[in-house]
Structure formats: structure tokens, C-alpha cells
Scaffold this motif. Structure first.
Motif, PDB file in Angstrom:
ATOM      1  N   HIS A  56      37.520  47.737  23.855  1.00 15.43           N
ATOM      2  CA  HIS A  56      36.494  46.697  23.858  1.00 15.43           C
ATOM      3  C   HIS A  56      36.893  45.545  24.781  1.00 15.43           C
ATOM      4  N   ALA A  57      38.188  45.205  24.775  1.00 15.54           N
ATOM      5  CA  ALA A  57      38.663  44.132  25.643  1.00 15.54           C
ATOM      6  C   ALA A  57      38.450  44.509  27.109  1.00 15.54           C
ATOM      7  N   LEU A  58      38.769  45.757  27.455  1.00 14.89           N
ATOM      8  CA  LEU A  58      38.583  46.216  28.829  1.00 14.89           C
ATOM      9  C   LEU A  58      37.109  46.175  29.221  1.00 14.89           C
ATOM     10  N   GLU A  59      36.265  46.649  28.295  1.00 20.09           N
ATOM     11  CA  GLU A  59      34.833  46.678  28.553  1.00 20.09           C
ATOM     12  C   GLU A  59      34.313  45.264  28.817  1.00 20.09           C
ATOM     13  N   ARG A  60      34.814  44.298  28.035  1.00 22.96           N
ATOM     14  CA  ARG A  60      34.359  42.920  28.225  1.00 22.96           C
ATOM     15  C   ARG A  60      34.915  42.333  29.508  1.00 22.96           C
ATOM     16  N   LEU A  61      36.178  42.684  29.824  1.00 27.64           N
ATOM     17  CA  LEU A  61      36.788  42.181  31.051  1.00 27.64           C
ATOM     18  C   LEU A  61      36.014  42.671  32.282  1.00 27.64           C
ATOM     19  N   ALA A  62      35.492  43.907  32.179  1.00 27.94           N
ATOM     20  CA  ALA A  62      34.756  44.489  33.311  1.00 27.94           C
ATOM     21  C   ALA A  62      33.453  43.741  33.568  1.00 27.94           C
ATOM     22  N   LEU A  63      33.049  42.886  32.600  1.00 27.37           N
ATOM     23  CA  LEU A  63      31.817  42.118  32.807  1.00 27.37           C
ATOM     24  C   LEU A  63      32.038  40.953  33.773  1.00 27.37           C
ATOM     25  N   VAL A  64      33.306  40.552  33.973  1.00 22.67           N
ATOM     26  CA  VAL A  64      33.555  39.426  34.890  1.00 22.67           C
ATOM     27  C   VAL A  64      33.146  39.794  36.316  1.00 22.67           C
ATOM     28  N   PRO A  65      33.660  40.921  36.874  1.00 25.83           N
ATOM     29  CA  PRO A  65      33.173  41.272  38.220  1.00 25.83           C
ATOM     30  C   PRO A  65      31.695  41.620  38.239  1.00 25.83           C
ATOM     31  N   LEU A  66      31.161  42.142  37.136  1.00 28.02           N
ATOM     32  CA  LEU A  66      29.736  42.490  37.126  1.00 28.02           C
ATOM     33  C   LEU A  66      28.867  41.233  37.168  1.00 28.02           C
ATOM     34  N   VAL A  67      29.079  40.345  36.197  1.00 30.54           N
ATOM     35  CA  VAL A  67      28.223  39.155  36.108  1.00 30.54           C
ATOM     36  C   VAL A  67      28.564  38.167  37.220  1.00 30.54           C
ATOM     37  N   GLY A  68      29.869  37.891  37.378  1.00 33.05           N
ATOM     38  CA  GLY A  68      30.269  36.964  38.436  1.00 33.05           C
ATOM     39  C   GLY A  68      29.903  37.508  39.806  1.00 33.05           C
ATOM     40  N   GLY A  69      30.121  38.804  39.995  1.00 28.91           N
ATOM     41  CA  GLY A  69      29.806  39.408  41.288  1.00 28.91           C
ATOM     42  C   GLY A  69      28.314  39.364  41.582  1.00 28.91           C
ATOM     43  N   ALA A  70      27.495  39.730  40.592  1.00 31.95           N
ATOM     44  CA  ALA A  70      26.047  39.726  40.810  1.00 31.95           C
ATOM     45  C   ALA A  70      25.557  38.309  41.105  1.00 31.95           C
ATOM     46  N   LEU A  71      26.043  37.339  40.324  1.00 30.16           N
ATOM     47  CA  LEU A  71      25.612  35.953  40.567  1.00 30.16           C
ATOM     48  C   LEU A  71      26.091  35.475  41.932  1.00 30.16           C
ATOM     49  N   PHE A  72      27.318  35.860  42.300  1.00 29.86           N
ATOM     50  CA  PHE A  72      27.834  35.460  43.610  1.00 29.86           C
ATOM     51  C   PHE A  72      26.975  36.027  44.740  1.00 29.86           C
ATOM     52  N   LEU A  73      26.571  37.301  44.606  1.00 26.59           N
ATOM     53  CA  LEU A  73      25.740  37.907  45.656  1.00 26.59           C
ATOM     54  C   LEU A  73      24.412  37.170  45.770  1.00 26.59           C
TER      55      LEU A  73
END
Lengths: 150, 424
Positions: free
Chosen positions: B106-123
Motif C-alpha cells: 500500500h505504501a508503494l502504491e501511494r508513493l507511485a501517486l507522487v509522479p502520477l499526480v505531480g507529473g500530470a500537474l507539472f505537464l
């Protein structure tokens, strides 16, 4: 519903996604002279933090206060209009501020983005109020119908 | 209540709206998946066109293809802004779930949201600011946007894999009413139906709430009322996406221009009725371009090096082509260009057929001072060293005395103020 996708979904996703992420991270570092990886990482994490800790909480507070002041049939459209207005203003801001203007190039940033955004926000609220009016009209028509049967 | 990660977690804060559910999240997720895939494909394509590796070649036809792919990239990106923000609002209670982590997976799954959400917002943010021409950072936008897109695409693939089963289940025909993404705190639990009718007024007609507050549910049909709310919410998100896309579309889809709030350009507005990406003053070429001693030099792998004055260029067969300037920033506009076919110049110099040509500007520096024309593009009858625009002499900001214009090329590769053609 089969339970199998719950098992292979994450495996397939990770099998594709992790190498793709690794390729992107490698590129950011290998092309570091131009991507400035540390600053890029700050922007990626910063975008998430600004959204999660500032943008959305602020909207939730404003929405929460507004929802208390607005009666039920209007609440949904008003909340939707609030969200849409916030998005329009946020997107229009860098254009309206004209930080990117180039005095030698008058064909760039030619629109009055502040006025355009104001017109969009006005249109959003006109639509929201029209939806509210339709609901009120429908519910009063329904009440009248029900009353006449008494 | 089951999700990909087990039972729905609880939240320490009450989120009264029942739109924070799996089906709303899944619907927005599918839209985002499609939209980001379109942006990724068109973006990678644009990257390949601008720096083609050996295995890639971009054909000169259809002449207007790049204006479509890149216009699609930018307009889709703008449309994704409201959809992304709506999705993050719907799933926000999950961010605050308690306990925050349940085990390593679960921790890994949540950590993977940082590049997803941060990356999408950055783009979305960096793309928008690039169209607004504002660069409050030190990195080079195209490369950073490009590599961040790979990171985000990878994180998106991981996320799609993790949520695939839930999305399939919740969007299936005849699916059960969807689970909330978090259970409300026990003392604030909202009843599914009936008990909050007092807040609904006498009658609730149709979709009622798309905001943060609980809706007055129609007592007899809570599932239908929730579905109505969801439809209304998704409709509002789609309408906002359309509005923001309209705001950006006017620089390339001319008929939307009067309704476009923040498109960078207005078709028809600019020197000689055509927008300019970089002025002659900004490029620092005014004196060199006006120099009466200017000659177009054709050299490299040729039988004879040419030094051609403007008068000599005008003495060549003049050809006319209607071709767009299609900027990577999403605006585009067609114009009528007149000048010398590049292939005629190459033939005069005695270049071998199939040669590539480097087209160099009078600019002394800058990443876009030169571009490459490959053999297929150099052989195209519409690839010109243009001397005139819409029947007038080429203006200084459009590349006087001579510029490259070719079909299906990004604007940054339509090199202006050409001084040298190097054949290889």
C-alpha cells in the motif's frame, strides 16, 4: 466478475509502467544540462503540494461556506459554477498577467485574457442560474400538480 | 466494500458529497487516460519530428498534418486541466485516509501517486505557461516537458494496472451502486437514503448536488438520485473542459477565435496578416538581413558553390505554395508563399539527388538558428526558399530577405533570414 484482473492488472501495469518511468527518469538525468533535474523534481513535487495543500483546501473551504448559504436545489449548480470559475481564472491568469509579452512582437498574447475570462465566468454563472431556475420551475409545477390532486 | 486494495479506508474528515465514489473516479479516469494518451502520442511525435533519430522520417505530406497533431496536443492538454482537477477533487478523501499506510504494498502504491499526480500537474502547468510564454524556471521547457511526460506515462500505466479491476467492475453494465472511496467517520456517516430529506425541500427533481454538500436524495430511489448527481457532475466537468479548450483553440481553429479567451494568437493579426514567433529585433538579425551585400550561399557536398543575390534568386522560376506556419505552441495559420523551389537551387549547385540540407539562419545563436530538410522534404515541389508572402515582399519579421517554408514542418523548422544552405 472474475477476480483475475485484480491479480494481473498491477503486474501488467508495473511491467509496462516501471520501465517507462525509469526511461523518463534516465532522460531527465542524462539530459540534465537542459532539464536541471533537481529543479524539475521540485516543480513536480511542488505542483502536487500546491494542489493538495493550497488549491483544493481553499476551494473546499469556500465551497463549504457557500453550500451552507445556498438552499438545496441551487447547491449543486452553484458548487459546479464555483469550481468551473476557479479553473477558468487559474488558466487565464498567466495570459492576463502577460508575463510572457515581447515588446518587439505585437502578434503575441494579443487577447485581453482578463476580459475573456470574465466573460467565461459570467457564462458559467448564467448557465448555473438557468439550471437552478429550471429546477425551481419543475419542482413548483410538480407541487402544483400534487396540490390539485388533494 | 471492496477495492483493488481491500476495504475502503476511512477518513478523519467528513466529505459529505457522495460523488467521491468509485464510478465517478473511474469515469473521469477513463477520460484522463484517453486524453493523456493523445497528448503523449502527439507530444512524442513532435519531439521526434524536431530531432529525428535515424529510424524516423517525417513525410512532407499531408502538408497540414503537423498543424493538426500539434493543435490537438495543445487543445487536448487545456481540456485535461478541468478533468484532472475534478478527478483530484473526487479522490481527495483518499489522500487523507486513515491510517495513511497499510503495509508495504500500500505504501508503494501511494508513493507511485507522487509522479502520477505531480507529473500530470507539472505537464499541464508547464504546457500552459509555455503557451503563455512565461518561464519562471531555469530548465529548457521542451526537453523537461518531454522527459517528465515519460515519467508520468509510466506512473499512469502503473495506476491503470492497479485500478483496472475496479474500473471494469464499476463501469460494467448493471453494476452495483458504486462504493465511496472512503467511508465517512463513524459519527458523521451519511445515511444512504431518506433521513436527509428535510434538507431537500418539498421535492427533489432530478440531479441535485454536484458540490461539497450532501444532496437531498429522493427518498425512494437513492441509487437513481446518486446516478443523476453523477451525470450532472460529469456533465459540468465536460462542459468546463470544453470551455477551457475553446479558450485555447482560437489560435489554430480560426472560427473559434472570436470566442477564444486566452489563445496566444489571433489568426490574421501580425505583420502582413500573419503572426510571428520571433521578431527580427529579438533574433538580432536586423542589420544582417538588411545588408545589401547579403548572399544566399549554397555549399557543402555540391559541384559548385553558389553565392546568390536577391536579384539572382528572383530570376529563378518562381513558385507559389499555400502552406501553414504551425507552431509547437499550438497556433497555426496558412499563407500564400512565393519563391524558389529548394530542389531547383540544389540542382543548380549540382547536389546529388537524395541529399539532406541544413538550412542556416543569419542568427548568430539560439537553438533554432538552423534546421534540417531531409531528402523527401527537399524534393517536394512546395518546399521553397520564399521571397514573398501573399504577393508582397517578405517582411523583416517573416524572414526577409529569404526564408524556408515547407509542407508539414513545425514552425521552428521554417528557418527565417536564411544565409546558408549546407548540402550533405
Amino acid at each position: 466478475v472474475s477476480v483475475r484482473p485484480e491479480r494481473w492488472g498491477p503486474v501488467v501495469g508495473a511491467a509496462i509502467g516501471v520501465p517507462v518511468m525509469a526511461f523518463g527518469a534516465w532522460g531527465l538525468v542524462a539530459d540534465g544540462d537542459r532539464t536541471h533535474p533537481a529543479e524539475a523534481a521540485r516543480w513536480v513535487v511542488g505542483a502536487a503540494v500546491v494542489h493538495d495543500a493550497l488549491w483544493l483546501p481553499a476551494l473546499l473551504v469556500v465551497g463549504g461556506l457557500l453550500s451552507r448559504a445556498v438552499p438545496s436545489p441551487a447547491r449543486g449548480p452553484v458548487m459546479a459554477a464555483l469550481g468551473a470559475s476557479a479553473v477558468v481564472v487559474a488558466v487565464a491568469w498567466p495570459f492576463a498577467a502577460r508575463y510572457g509579452a515581447d515588446p518587439t512582437n505585437p502578434s503575441l498574447l494579443v487577447r485581453d485574457a482578463a476580459a475573456g475570462a470574465a466573460a467565461y465566468v459570467a457564462a458559467v454563472w448564467v448557465v448555473a442560474l438557468a439550471v437552478v431556475a429550471r429546477r425551481l420551475w419543475r419542482s413548483s409545477a410538480y407541487s402544483r400538480g400534487r396540490g390539485s390532486r388533494r | 466494500v471492496s477495492t483493488a486494495t481491500g476495504p475502503a479506508p476511512t477518513s478523519p474528515i467528513a466529505f459529505p458529497s457522495r460523488l467521491h465514489d468509485e464510478r465517478t473516479a473511474a469515469s473521469l479516469g477513463v477520460a484522463l487516460g484517453v486524453g493523456f494518451a493523445v497528448c503523449f502520442a502527439t507530444g512524442v511525435l513532435s519531439h521526434l519530428i524536431q530531432g529525428p533519430p535515424g529510424w524516423f522520417s517525417w513525410p512532407p505530406r499531408p502538408a497540414g498534418l503537423y498543424r493538426i497533431t500539434q493543435g490537438t496536443h495543445v487543445v487536448t492538454g487545456f481540456a485535461l486541466i478541468p478533468v484532472t482537477l475534478a478527478k483530484l477533487w473526487v479522490t481527495y478523501p483518499r489522500l487523507l485516509q486513515w491510517p495513511p499506510v497499510r503495509g508495504a504494498a500500500h505504501a508503494l502504491e501511494r508513493l507511485a501517486l507522487v509522479p502520477l499526480v505531480g507529473g500530470a500537474l507539472f505537464l499541464l502547468v508547464s504546457g500552459t505557461l509555455n503557451v503563455a510564454r512565461w518561464y519562471p524556471w531555469s530548465f529548457f521547457f521542451p526537453r523537461t516537458h518531454y522527459w517528465a511526460a515519460w515519467v508520468t506515462a509510466g506512473a499512469l500505466a502503473v495506476h491503470v494496472g492497479v485500478t483496472w479491476a475496479v474500473v471494469r467492475r464499476t463501469l460494467a453494465r448493471g453494476a452495483e451502486p458504486p462504493a465511496l472511496l472512503v467511508e465517512p467517520p463513524a459519527h458523521r456517516a451519511e445515511p444512504e437514503a431518506g433521513a436527509d430529506a428535510s434538507s431537500a425541500g418539498p421535492v427533489s427533481a432530478g440531479p441535485v448536488s454536484v458540490g461539497a454538500a450532501p444532496a437531498g436524495a429522493a427518498p425512494a430511489r437513492p441509487a437513481a438520485a446518486r446516478a443523476g448527481e453523477r451525470r450532472a457532475f460529469l456533465g459540468a466537468v465536460a462542459a468546463t473542459a470544453g470551455l477551457v479548450a475553446l479558450g485555447a483553440a482560437g489560435g489554430t481553429v480560426a472560427w473559434t477565435s472570436p470566442l477564444s479567451a486566452f489563445a496566444q494568437r489571433r489568426p490574421g493579426q501580425g505583420p502582413q496578416g500573419l503572426p510571428v514567433n520571433k521578431s527580427a529585433v529579438a533574433a538580432g538579425v536586423v542589420d544582417a538581413a538588411r545588408d545589401l551585400g547579403w548572399r544566399l550561399v549554397v555549399e557543402g557536398d555540391v559541384e559548385r558553390t553558389l553565392h546568390l543575390s536577391l536579384a539572382e534568386l528572383r530570376a529563378f522560376d518562381q513558385h507559389e505554395a499555400t502552406l501553414p506556419i504551425a507552431c509547437v505552441e499550438g497556433w497555426s495559420q496558412s499563407a500564400r508563399w512565393q519563391g524558389v523551389r529548394l530542389r531547383d537551387l540544389l540542382a543548380r549547385a549540382g547536389a546529388r539527388p537524395g541529399a539532406d540540407v541544413a538550412v542556416e539562419s543569419l542568427q548568430e545563436g539560439g537553438l533554432y538558428r538552423a534546421s534540417t530538410v531531409d531528402a523527401a522534404q527537399a524534393g517536394d515541389p512546395d518546399t521553397l526558399i520564399a521571397l514573398r508572402l501573399d504577393g508582397e515582399e517578405l517582411g523583416l519579421d517573416h524572414g526577409y530577405p529569404a526564408r524556408l517554408i515547407g509542407p508539414n514542418r513545425p514552425g521552428v523548422q521554417q528557418t527565417k533570414w536564411v544565409g546558408r544552405l549546407v548540402v550533405s
